[in-house]
Design a protein around this motif. Structure first.
Motif, PDB file in Angstrom:
ATOM      1  N   ALA A  65       0.833  -1.213   0.000  1.00 34.61           N
ATOM      2  CA  ALA A  65       0.000   0.000   0.000  1.00 34.61           C
ATOM      3  C   ALA A  65       0.861   1.254   0.000  1.00 34.61           C
ATOM      4  O   ALA A  65       0.535   2.246  -0.659  1.00 34.61           O
ATOM      5  CB  ALA A  65      -0.936  -0.005   1.212  1.00 34.61           C
ATOM      6  N   LEU A  66       1.966   1.224   0.737  1.00 35.34           N
ATOM      7  CA  LEU A  66       2.848   2.387   0.831  1.00 35.34           C
ATOM      8  C   LEU A  66       3.527   2.683  -0.508  1.00 35.34           C
ATOM      9  O   LEU A  66       3.528   3.822  -0.980  1.00 35.34           O
ATOM     10  CB  LEU A  66       3.906   2.138   1.915  1.00 35.34           C
ATOM     11  N   ALA A  67       4.096   1.639  -1.135  1.00 39.31           N
ATOM     12  CA  ALA A  67       4.747   1.826  -2.451  1.00 39.31           C
ATOM     13  C   ALA A  67       3.720   2.269  -3.485  1.00 39.31           C
ATOM     14  O   ALA A  67       4.000   3.120  -4.341  1.00 39.31           O
ATOM     15  CB  ALA A  67       5.419   0.529  -2.884  1.00 39.31           C
ATOM     16  N   PHE A  68       2.529   1.705  -3.394  1.00 34.40           N
ATOM     17  CA  PHE A  68       1.426   2.056  -4.286  1.00 34.40           C
ATOM     18  C   PHE A  68       1.074   3.528  -4.119  1.00 34.40           C
ATOM     19  O   PHE A  68       1.007   4.296  -5.087  1.00 34.40           O
ATOM     20  CB  PHE A  68       0.242   1.160  -3.913  1.00 34.40           C
ATOM     21  N   ALA A  69       0.871   3.952  -2.859  1.00 33.38           N
ATOM     22  CA  ALA A  69       0.484   5.336  -2.577  1.00 33.38           C
ATOM     23  C   ALA A  69       1.569   6.318  -2.996  1.00 33.38           C
ATOM     24  O   ALA A  69       1.294   7.365  -3.593  1.00 33.38           O
ATOM     25  CB  ALA A  69       0.167   5.499  -1.084  1.00 33.38           C
ATOM     26  N   ALA A  70       2.829   5.980  -2.682  1.00 30.29           N
ATOM     27  CA  ALA A  70       3.937   6.896  -2.980  1.00 30.29           C
ATOM     28  C   ALA A  70       4.119   7.112  -4.479  1.00 30.29           C
ATOM     29  O   ALA A  70       4.530   8.186  -4.910  1.00 30.29           O
ATOM     30  CB  ALA A  70       5.234   6.350  -2.376  1.00 30.29           C
ATOM     31  N   GLY A  71       3.787   6.088  -5.285  1.00 31.07           N
ATOM     32  CA  GLY A  71       4.026   6.201  -6.723  1.00 31.07           C
ATOM     33  C   GLY A  71       2.827   6.580  -7.564  1.00 31.07           C
ATOM     34  O   GLY A  71       2.978   6.866  -8.750  1.00 31.07           O
ATOM     35  N   ARG A 115       6.956  -7.298  -2.731  1.00 26.28           N
ATOM     36  CA  ARG A 115       5.666  -6.623  -2.585  1.00 26.28           C
ATOM     37  C   ARG A 115       5.819  -5.112  -2.783  1.00 26.28           C
ATOM     38  O   ARG A 115       4.936  -4.461  -3.349  1.00 26.28           O
ATOM     39  CB  ARG A 115       5.077  -6.914  -1.203  1.00 26.28           C
ATOM     40  N   LEU A 116       6.937  -4.547  -2.315  1.00 26.07           N
ATOM     41  CA  LEU A 116       7.198  -3.116  -2.546  1.00 26.07           C
ATOM     42  C   LEU A 116       7.319  -2.844  -4.043  1.00 26.07           C
ATOM     43  O   LEU A 116       6.761  -1.874  -4.558  1.00 26.07           O
ATOM     44  CB  LEU A 116       8.483  -2.685  -1.825  1.00 26.07           C
ATOM     45  N   LEU A 117       8.039  -3.723  -4.756  1.00 31.69           N
ATOM     46  CA  LEU A 117       8.186  -3.581  -6.207  1.00 31.69           C
ATOM     47  C   LEU A 117       6.843  -3.733  -6.901  1.00 31.69           C
ATOM     48  O   LEU A 117       6.512  -2.985  -7.835  1.00 31.69           O
ATOM     49  CB  LEU A 117       9.169  -4.646  -6.719  1.00 31.69           C
ATOM     50  N   GLN A 118       6.032  -4.684  -6.433  1.00 33.27           N
ATOM     51  CA  GLN A 118       4.709  -4.904  -7.001  1.00 33.27           C
ATOM     52  C   GLN A 118       3.825  -3.670  -6.806  1.00 33.27           C
ATOM     53  O   GLN A 118       3.098  -3.258  -7.713  1.00 33.27           O
ATOM     54  CB  GLN A 118       4.071  -6.130  -6.332  1.00 33.27           C
ATOM     55  N   GLY A 119       3.910  -3.064  -5.621  1.00 36.52           N
ATOM     56  CA  GLY A 119       3.146  -1.844  -5.348  1.00 36.52           C
ATOM     57  C   GLY A 119       3.571  -0.695  -6.249  1.00 36.52           C
ATOM     58  O   GLY A 119       2.733   0.065  -6.752  1.00 36.52           O
TER      59      GLY A 119
END
Length: 508
Positions: A65-71, A115-119
């Motif tokens: 969710a964090l990587a998704f939100a940040a990008g 998961r960070l990369l996936q996000g």
């Protein structure tokens, strides 16, 4: 063949192409939605197989969710600059690759990293979905299309837990939880092949620049807020964690100041602050953020409660969630097409009150039946909660985007998704407080038989928090327009010729 017949045939082909493109981007959105819900149901299996700590479990969900939100804001803007089709295909390819890495993860660190990369890949893919819909369909069709989008959200919610439960419980080739990620590979490849052929390219009509400083500030602010929340309980809430969370507010303030400067300098800010002058957009964003917190808390603690607290199998837990998901899907489809045009924001407020009623029913059932509760005793509260959620999710997207200028479609889509994911990451981080904060680890180590009671109590505490946030959501909804404004048929669609770069109907 006459020129009139040729034009008619070309229009029909274009129309067909438009609906195929919609199916492709909806499939990608569905893949992302399933991936979010499918992971929750497999968490106990991941914890057991990899020996993952509860902190790592939170990062497997919150990290995404964090990587998704940040990008997401960046992903929306990159689509505006370089082409939404191009970024959609790039994001889909990255998402598919990251899914493979998740499926083959050797330890909890590799899984969190994947998961960070996936996000991050999803952040390139997902904002293009709403942007492509926004610029591909004329104004009078968008209500119907967004209604379908809401139904897809509901279908993703239905399919995710059930598919995750089946794949985990079947233990295909001894892979346990891994097929929940590997199943994305054929879907992703198909989306890439068909997307290249059928999606029409579109860009913003004016040249824009990428705001790298804005990207860094958004990422830093989100990380400073979510990381201490997620790790705090494990580390006994150190002072640096509180300082980081307080500092994140200063970084958000610096972001706003820099974006104002960037707007004056070259007119290409990452966050289009002028959007917040549109009342429907600003109010909708506030609702999206707080609603994300509710969903982040509920779905994780619900899984932990059923599978660890009650000792249910993944399939048992997955099947229990089906009535909830069906209720979401049905209410989402009805709300946009039938209810909102007639009753306006009252539909969304009714959704918030209905969700609160469902939560109170669940609190009563969990308290009354304790660890002896059965699935059928959960169905009434889950159906009520699902109907409430469906009344909110689908019309909210259309309400937020309805008055947004088309040249900012990418930025607006990025902001809508970012605030929802920010709320989701915050909710997942708050699980340390509202759920694990009420569990005494030392006591459970001495008396493992008390796990069920402890998890049931923690679940009830979490539900109380979720109900409180929904009361806040209900109040914020008073700032939404009483009735949705109809899209202007002429001017809005007239911009289409400028915004959308038409490609040949034939495959290229």
């Amino acid at each position: 063949m006459s020129s009139h017949d040729a034009a008619t045939e070309a229009a029909a082909a274009s129309d067909k192409r438009r609906w195929i493109a919609l199916a492709i981007v909806m499939t990608a959105a569905f893949m992302d939605l399933v991936d979010a819900t499918i992971v929750n149901i497999a968490i106990p299996s991941i914890e057991k197989d990899l020996g993952a700590s509860f902190g790592a479990i939170q990062w497997i969900t919150a990290g995404y969710a964090l990587a998704f939100a940040a990008g997401l804001i960046t992903g929306g803007r990159l689509g505006d600059i370089y082409g939404r089709k191009r970024l959609f295909l790039l994001g889909t390819a990255g998402f598919t690759l990251a899914s493979a890495l998740c499926g083959f993860a050797a330890n909890q660190e590799m899984l969190v990293g994947s998961r960070l990369l996936q996000g991050a890949a999803a952040a390139m893919m997902v904002p293009q979905v709403l942007s492509i819909i926004h610029v591909t369909f004329p104004a009078h069709e968008r209500g119907k299309v967004f209604g379908m989008f809401g139904a897809i959200i509901g279908l993703g919610a239905v399919s995710g837990p059930l598919l995750g439960a089946l794949l985990t419980q079947w233990n295909i080739a001894g892979l346990e939880w891994r097929p929940i990620f590997l199943i994305n590979l054929p879907v992703g490849v198909a989306a890439l092949i068909l997307g290249r052929k059928f999606i029409t390219e579109s860009k913003a009509p004016k040249a824009l620049k990428l705001d790298l400083v804005g990207v860094l500030l958004v990422t830093a602010a989100l990380l400073m807020l979510v990381y201490p929340l997620t790790r705090g309980r494990e580390l006994d809430w150190p002072l640096w964690g509180h300082l980081m969370m307080a500092g994140s507010l200063l970084v958000f303030g610096a972001l706003v100041a820099y974006e104002k400067y960037k707007t004056k300098k070259d007119g290409s800010p990452l966050v289009e602050l002028s959007l917040f002058k549109v009342k429907s957009f600003a109010a909708g964003i506030a609702v999206q953020l707080t609603f994300g917190v509710v969903l982040g808390i509920f779905f994780l603690v619900w899984t932990l409660y059923m599978q660890i607290g009650l000792g249910w199998t993944p399939l048992h837990a997955g099947l229990t969630g089906v009535p909830f998901s069906i209720a979401v899907s049905v209410a989402a489809g009805m709300s946009v097409q039938k209810l909102v045009p007639r009753f306006g924001r009252k539909v969304l407020q009714a959704g918030a009150l209905t969700m609160i009623a469902g939560i109170l029913l669940y609190l009563f059932a969990a308290g009354r039946y304790g660890t002896g509760i059965h699935s059928w005793q959960m169905i009434p509260p889950l159906v009520v909660m699902g109907l409430g959620m469906g009344l909110i999710v689908a019309p909210l997207t259309d309400a937020v985007l309805s008055e947004v200028p088309k040249e900012h479609a990418g930025s607006a889509s990025g902001l809508i998704n970012t605030t929802g994911q920010m709320g989701n990451a915050l909710g997942l981080g708050l699980v340390s407080v509202v759920f694990f904060g009420t569990i005494d680890d030392e006591k459970l180590a001495k008396a493992p038989s008390e796990v069920g009671t402890a998890f049931t109590d923690a679940f009830q505490n979490s539900l109380g928090w979720a109900a409180g946030v929904l009361v806040l959501i209900f109040l914020v909804m008073f700032a939404l327009p009483a009735k949705p404004k109809q899209h202007l048929e002429g001017g809005d669609d007239a911009d289409e010729a400028v915004t959308v770069e038409k490609e040949p109907v034939l495959a290229h």
